[in-house]
Design an enzyme around this catalytic site. Structure first.
Site, PDB file in Angstrom:
ATOM      1  N   HIS A   1     -13.840 -14.948 -46.282  1.00 13.49           N
ATOM      2  CA  HIS A   1     -15.148 -14.538 -45.439  1.00 13.49           C
ATOM      3  C   HIS A   1     -16.097 -14.018 -46.416  1.00 13.49           C
ATOM      4  O   HIS A   1     -16.904 -13.234 -46.023  1.00 13.49           O
ATOM      5  CB  HIS A   1     -14.534 -13.359 -44.508  1.00 13.49           C
ATOM      6  CG  HIS A   1     -13.666 -13.993 -43.374  1.00 13.49           C
ATOM      7  ND1 HIS A   1     -12.783 -13.039 -42.711  1.00 13.49           N
ATOM      8  CD2 HIS A   1     -13.486 -15.079 -42.867  1.00 13.49           C
ATOM      9  CE1 HIS A   1     -12.015 -13.696 -41.834  1.00 13.49           C
ATOM     10  NE2 HIS A   1     -12.475 -15.072 -41.960  1.00 13.49           N
TER      11      HIS A   1
ATOM     12  N   CYS B   1     -29.502 -15.858 -50.554  1.00 12.57           N
ATOM     13  CA  CYS B   1     -31.170 -15.952 -50.069  1.00 12.57           C
ATOM     14  C   CYS B   1     -31.282 -16.651 -48.865  1.00 12.57           C
ATOM     15  O   CYS B   1     -30.886 -17.707 -48.575  1.00 12.57           O
ATOM     16  CB  CYS B   1     -31.748 -16.755 -51.290  1.00 12.57           C
ATOM     17  SG  CYS B   1     -33.465 -16.508 -50.969  1.00 12.57           S
TER      18      CYS B   1
ATOM     19  N   CYS C   1     -34.040 -19.670 -49.977  1.00  8.28           N
ATOM     20  CA  CYS C   1     -33.431 -20.712 -50.864  1.00  8.28           C
ATOM     21  C   CYS C   1     -32.144 -21.203 -50.932  1.00  8.28           C
ATOM     22  O   CYS C   1     -31.534 -21.990 -51.365  1.00  8.28           O
ATOM     23  CB  CYS C   1     -34.064 -20.428 -52.336  1.00  8.28           C
ATOM     24  SG  CYS C   1     -33.195 -19.217 -53.236  1.00  8.28           S
TER      25      CYS C   1
ATOM     26  N   GLY D   1      -0.599  -8.017 -44.022  1.00  8.53           N
ATOM     27  CA  GLY D   1      -1.623  -7.091 -43.525  1.00  8.53           C
ATOM     28  C   GLY D   1      -2.835  -7.553 -42.651  1.00  8.53           C
ATOM     29  O   GLY D   1      -4.021  -7.344 -42.766  1.00  8.53           O
TER      30      GLY D   1
HETATM   31  P1  OAD Z   1      -7.130  -6.108 -38.600  1.00 10.58           P
HETATM   32  O1  OAD Z   1      -7.823  -4.791 -38.700  1.00 10.58           O
HETATM   33  O2  OAD Z   1      -7.563  -7.105 -37.484  1.00 10.58           O
HETATM   34  O3  OAD Z   1      -5.530  -6.090 -38.940  1.00 10.58           O
HETATM   35  C1  OAD Z   1      -5.112  -5.205 -39.876  1.00 10.58           C
HETATM   36  C2  OAD Z   1      -3.553  -5.332 -39.877  1.00 10.58           C
HETATM   37  O4  OAD Z   1      -2.957  -4.586 -40.978  1.00 10.58           O
HETATM   38  C3  OAD Z   1      -3.014  -4.880 -38.598  1.00 10.58           C
HETATM   39  O5  OAD Z   1      -2.063  -5.901 -38.130  1.00 10.58           O
HETATM   40  C4  OAD Z   1      -2.339  -3.681 -39.135  1.00 10.58           C
HETATM   41  O6  OAD Z   1      -0.917  -3.537 -38.440  1.00 10.58           O
HETATM   42  C5  OAD Z   1      -1.893  -3.760 -40.540  1.00 10.58           C
HETATM   43  N1  OAD Z   1      -1.910  -2.779 -41.388  1.00 10.58           N
HETATM   44  C6  OAD Z   1      -2.202  -1.790 -41.477  1.00 10.58           C
HETATM   45  N2  OAD Z   1      -2.130  -0.971 -42.525  1.00 10.58           N
HETATM   46  C7  OAD Z   1      -1.336  -1.526 -43.314  1.00 10.58           C
HETATM   47  C8  OAD Z   1      -0.571  -1.669 -44.546  1.00 10.58           C
HETATM   48  N3  OAD Z   1      -0.453  -0.127 -45.166  1.00 10.58           N
HETATM   49  N4  OAD Z   1       0.393  -2.623 -44.975  1.00 10.58           N
HETATM   50  C9  OAD Z   1       0.358  -3.743 -44.332  1.00 10.58           C
HETATM   51  N5  OAD Z   1      -0.394  -3.969 -43.150  1.00 10.58           N
HETATM   52  C10 OAD Z   1      -1.132  -2.782 -42.619  1.00 10.58           C
HETATM   53  O7  OAD Z   1      -7.854  -7.019 -39.957  1.00 10.58           O
HETATM   54  P2  OAD Z   1      -7.630  -8.455 -40.242  1.00 10.58           P
HETATM   55  O8  OAD Z   1      -6.440  -9.242 -39.741  1.00 10.58           O
HETATM   56  O9  OAD Z   1      -7.781  -8.762 -41.806  1.00 10.58           O
HETATM   57  O10 OAD Z   1     -13.792 -10.563 -40.386  1.00 10.58           O
HETATM   58  O11 OAD Z   1      -9.132  -9.014 -39.560  1.00 10.58           O
HETATM   59  C11 OAD Z   1      -9.320 -10.261 -39.764  1.00 10.58           C
HETATM   60  C12 OAD Z   1     -10.851 -10.133 -39.690  1.00 10.58           C
HETATM   61  O12 OAD Z   1     -11.499  -9.820 -38.454  1.00 10.58           O
HETATM   62  C13 OAD Z   1     -11.634  -9.588 -40.951  1.00 10.58           C
HETATM   63  O13 OAD Z   1     -11.657 -10.526 -41.767  1.00 10.58           O
HETATM   64  C14 OAD Z   1     -13.188  -9.433 -40.275  1.00 10.58           C
HETATM   65  C15 OAD Z   1     -12.616  -8.878 -38.796  1.00 10.58           C
HETATM   66  O14 OAD Z   1     -13.578  -9.346 -38.294  1.00 10.58           O
HETATM   67  C16 OAD Z   1     -15.018 -10.843 -40.957  1.00 10.58           C
HETATM   68  O15 OAD Z   1     -15.461 -10.105 -41.771  1.00 10.58           O
HETATM   69  C17 OAD Z   1     -15.594 -12.103 -40.839  1.00 10.58           C
END
Ligand code: OAD
Length: 283
Positions: A151, A159, A162, A223
């Protein structure tokens, strides 16, 4: 013990750790897929959990091309704030254990959804430590610890004129449209080099991630809520190609039913336990 689907999830205990470690011992290729949870213990907000960014802010107002076209000052103000938050954070034990794991053996690929740069910082810290031990020569393995950042990164800009993308780490002055970051080459407005909702991921990065999934013997998922595509499909593609899934997450996710081992645990404690001291797989 709790059973979710066909997988018994147990609290994080020695037997679970041993069963996960045996999977890594027997694996030639390991794919690691991480999400915001791997950085939670570094102090970086997640998106969907309590206090998560999408609980506090409206994604469509900040993380879309339309939002940027409508109000680039507001979008840069938010990304500048996120950059300053992350700058004060350090890689945690999970980032460092994964970097050492990838640097210490061939066949490990780290793919992250995160834009916080903490995996890369852990890789550089691991390389520096190894170079210190070897009298200054950085071992090739350190490069293996650098992640595929699906991501993008908070610390890169692109930019809008360009299309040039480059490291961009200076503080953002979002007090006015005129002060926003501009391209040194063509003068057009810069944007954060992160993937926004409605945008496609870099096909080369996505291809590399799915290639790693097709080859993986084990896929370690740390995570992520596994609800955002196409990233979540990388783990299911690995499973479809025969990889065993090991999941580290305090909560169950859509991937839990296909996990061989699912640890209800926090990354900074569980990940070092299951990948630590795996420099060379046993023959
Ligand atoms: P989320 O916030 O959706 O999920 C975070 C996950 O981490 C959850 O399942 C929690 O249970 C878990 N969690 C929390 N604390 C933790 C810990 N200490 N150790 C292990 N796990 C833990 O985040 P993502 O799945 O990364 O997109 O979200 C995916 C995408 O959605 C992101 O990359 C972003 C967002 O919109 C973009 O930026 C394009």
């Amino acid at each position: 013990m709790r059973t979710v689907g066909s997988v018994t999830t147990v609290p994080f205990d020695d037997a679970t750790v041993r069963s996960a470690r045996r999977l890594f011992d027997g694996a030639e290729r390991v794919l690691v897929l991480t999400g915001a949870g791997v950085s939670a213990e570094s102090g970086v907000p997640t998106f969907r959990g309590a206090g998560g960014l999408w609980r506090e802010y409206r994604a469509e107002e900040l993380a879309t091309p339309e939002a940027f076209a409508r109000d680039p000052r507001l979008v840069w103000e938010w990304y500048g704030w996120r950059r300053e938050v992350v700058r004060r954070c350090e890689p945690n034990a999970a980032h460092l254990a994964l970097a050492a794991f990838a640097a210490g053996r061939a066949g490990v690929e780290i793919v992250t959804q995160n834009v916080d740069g903490l995996h890369a910082r852990a890789a550089h810290a691991t390389a520096a430590e190894a170079a210190g031990r070897r009298g200054g020569r950085t071992p090739g393995g350190a490069r293996r610890a650098l992640p595929i950042e699906l991501h993008g990164s908070l610390f890169r800009a692109r930019c809008t004129g360009c299309g040039r993308t480059f490291e961009h780490d200076e503080p953002v002055d979002a007090r006015s449209r005129e002060r926003l970051p501009a391209c040194a080459r063509c003068g057009a407005l810069l944007r954060p080099a992160v993937v926004w909702f409605g945008e496609s991921l870099d096909p080369a990065l996505l291809g590399a991630a799915f290639d790693a999934a097709a080859r993986a013997d084990v896929c370690l998922v740390v995570g992520t809520s596994a609800v955002v595509q196409p990233a979540a499909s990388i783990a299911t593609a690995a499973h479809a190609s025969g990889a065993r899934i090991v999941e580290v997450n305090p909560e169950p996710t859509p991937l839990t039913p296909i996990a061989t081992v699912s640890l209800r645990a926090a990354a900074a404690s569980a990940v070092p336990a299951i990948v630590g001291q795996h420099e060379n797989p046993s023959p």
